[in-house]
Design a protein around this motif. Structure first.
Motif, PDB file in Angstrom:
ATOM      1  N   ILE A 152       1.039  -1.203  -0.187  1.00 13.42           N
ATOM      2  CA  ILE A 152       0.097  -0.075  -0.224  1.00 13.42           C
ATOM      3  C   ILE A 152       0.853   1.253   0.048  1.00 13.42           C
ATOM      4  N   LEU A 153       0.674   2.042  -1.059  1.00 14.82           N
ATOM      5  CA  LEU A 153       1.262   3.326  -1.035  1.00 14.82           C
ATOM      6  C   LEU A 153       0.635   4.490  -0.425  1.00 14.82           C
ATOM      7  N   VAL A 154       1.228   5.072   0.520  1.00 19.68           N
ATOM      8  CA  VAL A 154       0.464   6.363   1.007  1.00 19.68           C
ATOM      9  C   VAL A 154       1.001   7.751   0.712  1.00 19.68           C
ATOM     10  N   PRO A 155       0.421   8.423  -0.547  1.00 20.96           N
ATOM     11  CA  PRO A 155       1.321   9.819  -0.637  1.00 20.96           C
ATOM     12  C   PRO A 155       1.359  10.719   0.570  1.00 20.96           C
ATOM     13  N   LEU A 156       2.170  11.120   1.101  1.00 16.20           N
ATOM     14  CA  LEU A 156       2.503  12.118   2.079  1.00 16.20           C
ATOM     15  C   LEU A 156       2.423  13.244   1.255  1.00 16.20           C
ATOM     16  N   LEU A 157       1.295  13.725   0.548  1.00 20.20           N
ATOM     17  CA  LEU A 157       1.058  14.834  -0.185  1.00 20.20           C
ATOM     18  C   LEU A 157      -0.451  15.435   0.415  1.00 20.20           C
ATOM     19  N   LEU A 158      -0.350  16.846   0.229  1.00 22.14           N
ATOM     20  CA  LEU A 158      -1.580  17.643   0.758  1.00 22.14           C
ATOM     21  C   LEU A 158      -2.686  17.677  -0.350  1.00 22.14           C
ATOM     22  N   SER A 159      -2.302  17.348  -1.635  1.00 23.01           N
ATOM     23  CA  SER A 159      -3.215  17.364  -2.656  1.00 23.01           C
ATOM     24  C   SER A 159      -3.083  16.617  -3.833  1.00 23.01           C
ATOM     25  N   PRO A 160      -4.163  16.075  -4.263  1.00 26.60           N
ATOM     26  CA  PRO A 160      -3.871  15.001  -5.343  1.00 26.60           C
ATOM     27  C   PRO A 160      -3.576  15.950  -6.864  1.00 26.60           C
TER      28      PRO A 160
ATOM     29  N   PRO B 204      -7.909  16.734   0.732  1.00 23.43           N
ATOM     30  CA  PRO B 204      -8.427  17.550   1.707  1.00 23.43           C
ATOM     31  C   PRO B 204      -8.826  16.534   2.928  1.00 23.43           C
ATOM     32  N   ASP B 205      -8.827  17.015   4.028  1.00 29.11           N
ATOM     33  CA  ASP B 205      -9.338  16.264   5.230  1.00 29.11           C
ATOM     34  C   ASP B 205      -9.639  17.227   6.253  1.00 29.11           C
TER      35      ASP B 205
ATOM     36  N   ASP C 135      -8.313  22.515  -6.643  1.00 24.26           N
ATOM     37  CA  ASP C 135      -9.549  22.569  -6.059  1.00 24.26           C
ATOM     38  C   ASP C 135      -9.681  21.936  -4.632  1.00 24.26           C
ATOM     39  N   ALA C 136      -8.611  20.951  -4.531  1.00 24.27           N
ATOM     40  CA  ALA C 136      -8.472  20.394  -3.112  1.00 24.27           C
ATOM     41  C   ALA C 136      -8.013  21.312  -1.965  1.00 24.27           C
ATOM     42  N   CYS C 137      -7.072  22.294  -2.388  1.00 22.32           N
ATOM     43  CA  CYS C 137      -6.732  23.606  -1.636  1.00 22.32           C
ATOM     44  C   CYS C 137      -7.886  24.342  -1.313  1.00 22.32           C
ATOM     45  N   LEU C 138      -8.794  24.849  -2.066  1.00 24.18           N
ATOM     46  CA  LEU C 138     -10.054  25.633  -2.100  1.00 24.18           C
ATOM     47  C   LEU C 138     -10.866  24.872  -1.085  1.00 24.18           C
ATOM     48  N   GLU C 139     -11.002  23.618  -1.233  1.00 27.73           N
ATOM     49  CA  GLU C 139     -11.820  22.797  -0.175  1.00 27.73           C
ATOM     50  C   GLU C 139     -11.406  22.869   0.968  1.00 27.73           C
TER      51      GLU C 139
ATOM     52  N   ALA D 133      -7.969  31.203  -0.180  1.00 23.93           N
ATOM     53  CA  ALA D 133      -6.604  30.604  -0.708  1.00 23.93           C
ATOM     54  C   ALA D 133      -6.042  31.371  -1.762  1.00 23.93           C
ATOM     55  N   GLY D 134      -4.456  31.247  -1.470  1.00 22.40           N
ATOM     56  CA  GLY D 134      -3.685  31.871  -2.372  1.00 22.40           C
ATOM     57  C   GLY D 134      -2.446  30.867  -2.690  1.00 22.40           C
TER      58      GLY D 134
END
Length: 256
Positions: free
Chosen positions: A68-76, A124-125, A159-163, A178-179
């Motif tokens: 299982i790979l988990v991206p330690l990234l904030l947005s896709p 987003p979470d 879009d994920a950051c806007l969420e 968001a900027g």
């Protein structure tokens, strides 16, 4: 099903402090997963800048049990949909998707292919909004809160950051915009200049996982002003926020 092996995949950074806090997160996640009996081993890798890369991680992890790979990234964004997907296909994964999108769908596999599953990103979470809110100072009525994100050429990431800005606004019960430093979204510098005209402080909520290039850019943006920049989500190499560890664990459970 045998216990899976876990690949934690960060973006990678040339910042020494950034590397240390990511390693601290990986260590906390490893301890959590092993103590709960959710993984047989955990390995940290990166999509850029650092080694091992994703291909090396997939080569090193067992081939006869699920990975299982988990991206330690904030947005896709690009790294998620292109780099990771291509690395999975190259390693024998069925289609590079696995549990991407929260575990709703498992990749079709043949007898010759490896069982490699890709989870969704950390954001987003709503729990990230809780961490962001805890980083903020005591806010005054006139303060203007801006979510300061890296930005991407991939609209899905923006879009994920806007969420996330909406989640933080809900958490704070006050407006948040968001900027972005880069990509196709509203430029952070332009928003800061606009918000300064309101008379209050501009409070930049750093939507970055670790210190590095973009945190330095945001710091320079508010230099010699009364504006405020919060630390990134990971600010202490000795202790990762428990909510971040929980998010990673939930991503893995969704892929089982």
């Amino acid at each position: 099903m045998p216990l899976p092996s876990i690949g934690l995949i960060s973006h990678g950074t040339s910042s020494g402090e950034g590397r240390r806090v990511i390693e601290a997160l990986a260590s906390a996640v490893t301890e959590d997963l092993l103590s709960r009996g959710l993984a047989q081993e955990v390995m940290l890798g990166h999509v850029d800048v650092q080694q091992p890369d994703v291909a090396e991680v997939l080569s090193a992890l067992p081939h006869d049990s699920p990975v299982i790979l988990v991206p330690l990234l904030l947005s896709p964004g690009y790294h998620m949909h292109v780099d990771l997907a291509e690395a999975i296909r190259a390693a024998g994964g069925a289609d590079g998707r696995g549990a991407q999108g929260g575990g709703e769908r498992e990749a079709r596999r043949t007898s010759e292919s490896r069982d490699i599953r890709l989870t969704s990103t950390l954001g987003p979470d709503p729990r990230l909004a809780q961490i962001l809110a805890a980083r903020l100072p005591n806010l005054e009525d006139e303060d203007q809160v801006v979510l300061a994100a890296a930005g991407s050429s991939d609209d899905r990431a923006n879009d994920a950051c806007l969420e996330m800005a909406e989640s933080l606004a809900h958490e704070l019960s006050r407006p948040v915009v968001a900027g972005f430093h880069a990509g196709g979204g509203d430029r952070l510098g332009d928003i800061v200049e606009q918000k300064r005209g309101s008379g209050g402080r501009v409070v930049l909520s750093s939507y970055l996982l670790a210190p590095g290039f973009f945190q330095d850019l945001a710091s320079a943006l508010i230099a010699e002003s009364r504006d405020i920049l919060t630390p990134p989500l990971l600010l202490d190499r000795a202790e990762a926020p428990s909510l971040l560890v929980e998010i990673v664990r939930d991503r893995i459970i969704s892929a089982l």
